[in-house]
Design a protein around this motif. Structure first.
Motif, short mmCIF file in Angstrom:
data_model
loop_
_atom_site.label_atom_id
_atom_site.label_comp_id
_atom_site.label_asym_id
_atom_site.label_seq_id
_atom_site.Cartn_x
_atom_site.Cartn_y
_atom_site.Cartn_z
N ARG A 1 38.18 46.33 48.61
CA ARG A 1 39.47 46.95 48.28
C ARG A 1 40.34 45.98 47.48
NH1 ARG A 1 43.88 47.83 51.12
NH2 ARG A 1 43.17 47.26 53.21
N MET A 2 40.32 44.72 47.85
CA MET A 2 41.14 43.72 47.15
C MET A 2 40.62 43.49 45.73
SD MET A 2 43.69 42.90 48.98
CE MET A 2 44.34 41.38 48.25
N VAL A 3 39.28 43.48 45.58
CA VAL A 3 38.72 43.32 44.23
C VAL A 3 39.15 44.50 43.36
CG1 VAL A 3 36.56 43.33 42.90
CG2 VAL A 3 36.79 41.85 44.91
N GLU A 4 39.08 45.70 43.95
CA GLU A 4 39.50 46.89 43.22
C GLU A 4 40.97 46.78 42.79
OE1 GLU A 4 38.81 50.95 45.13
OE2 GLU A 4 36.83 50.11 44.69
N TRP A 5 41.81 46.31 43.72
CA TRP A 5 43.24 46.15 43.40
C TRP A 5 43.44 45.12 42.29
CZ3 TRP A 5 46.44 41.75 44.57
CH2 TRP A 5 47.78 41.94 44.22
N MET A 6 42.76 43.99 42.38
CA MET A 6 42.94 42.95 41.36
C MET A 6 42.41 43.41 40.00
SD MET A 6 42.42 39.20 43.12
CE MET A 6 40.95 39.53 44.06
N VAL A 7 41.31 44.17 40.00
CA VAL A 7 40.80 44.71 38.75
C VAL A 7 41.81 45.69 38.17
CG1 VAL A 7 39.00 46.17 37.71
CG2 VAL A 7 38.36 44.35 39.30
N GLY A 8 42.38 46.54 39.05
CA GLY A 8 43.38 47.52 38.62
C GLY A 8 44.61 46.86 38.02
N GLU A 9 44.99 45.71 38.56
CA GLU A 9 46.15 44.97 38.07
C GLU A 9 45.82 44.15 36.82
OE1 GLU A 9 49.47 44.63 39.67
OE2 GLU A 9 48.73 46.53 40.47
N GLY A 10 44.55 44.10 36.47
CA GLY A 10 44.15 43.32 35.31
C GLY A 10 44.08 41.82 35.56
N LEU A 11 44.05 41.43 36.84
CA LEU A 11 44.01 39.99 37.16
C LEU A 11 42.59 39.44 37.01
CD1 LEU A 11 46.23 40.16 40.36
CD2 LEU A 11 46.94 39.54 38.03
N ILE A 12 41.61 40.29 37.33
CA ILE A 12 40.20 39.92 37.16
C ILE A 12 39.49 41.10 36.52
CG2 ILE A 12 40.07 38.30 39.11
CD1 ILE A 12 38.81 40.58 40.78
N ILE A 13 38.27 40.86 36.02
CA ILE A 13 37.41 41.96 35.59
C ILE A 13 36.18 41.97 36.48
CG2 ILE A 13 38.25 41.94 33.21
CD1 ILE A 13 35.74 40.37 32.42
N ARG A 14 35.43 43.07 36.41
CA ARG A 14 34.27 43.25 37.29
C ARG A 14 33.15 42.26 36.99
NH1 ARG A 14 33.87 45.81 42.13
NH2 ARG A 14 35.61 47.22 42.25
N GLU A 15 33.20 41.67 35.80
CA GLU A 15 32.10 40.81 35.38
C GLU A 15 32.09 39.50 36.18
OE1 GLU A 15 30.69 38.67 31.29
OE2 GLU A 15 31.95 40.44 31.13
N LEU A 16 30.91 39.12 36.64
CA LEU A 16 30.78 37.90 37.43
C LEU A 16 30.28 36.76 36.57
CD1 LEU A 16 29.08 39.47 40.55
CD2 LEU A 16 31.29 38.30 40.57
#
Ligand SMILES: [Zn+2]
Length: 195
Positions: free
Chosen positions: A24-39
């Protein structure tokens, strides 16, 4: 870049709930543009995780002063003890929440080595907690058996089932830290250190 970190530890989530909360936190951070899904896996990002999410287009929002480009954000799921600083393996002290009695583990400045005898009950309790979710250490001052998650350890040593390592990020803003804790819905501790 990449050899120092700021870490936010969720000190309340259970081992059972940590995986879903991490997602859920990864989803939130991706939504905020803080991180992308790419590892990115081009480095060792923590003791247990060797890949992290690359920064997103809005990473600047999380920091006080965007002085340099940040590295990946590694997500550590599972009951673990987290150490800041240079990565000592023990806390320097433990304070009993019942009686306020303080157990000295590393007797600065007399010594820079942990007192094995003082640390052993905590080490054993932490091992039990990692294994089963429960573990307690007796307080030498008041005799109470205190859950290891309730002991207050010296700064830079925290127990938690979920942690986020921001590798090479400029200092995280206090507003962001507060928002992050709100999103988690739990109490957090912030560490920084080198690897
Ligand atoms: Zn006590």
């Amino acid at each position: 870049m990449g050899d120092f970190f700021e870490r936010i530890v969720d000190v309340e989530v259970s081992g059972e709930d940590a995986g879903a909360l991490a997602e859920r936190m990864v989803e939130w951070m991706v939504g905020e543009g803080l991180i992308i899904r790419e590892l990115s896996g081009d480095g060792v990002y923590s003791l247990t995780v060797d890949e992290g999410y690359l920064p997103g287009p809005n990473w600047q929002r999380a920091v006080e002063d965007p002085g340099w480009e940040p590295g990946p954000v590694a997500v550590v799921v599972g009951r673990e003890y987290h150490v800041g600083g240079q990565g000592e393996d023990t806390a320097d002290s433990a304070t009993c929440p019942r009686c306020d009695g303080r157990v000295v583990i590393i007797d600065y400045p007399e010594s820079f080595e942990p007192d094995d005898e003082a640390w052993r009950p905590f080490r054993d309790a932490i091992a039990g907690w990692k294994e089963t979710g429960e573990g307690s250490a007796a307080c030498p001052a008041c005799g109470a058996q205190v859950p290891v998650t309730a002991w207050q350890f010296g700064s830079g040593f925290d127990l938690g089932a979920l942690a986020f390592d921001f590798w090479g990020w400029p200092p995280l803003g206090t507003g962001f830290q507060a928002e992050f804790a709100r999103q988690l819905g739990h109490r957090t501790e912030v560490q920084e250190g080198k690897f």
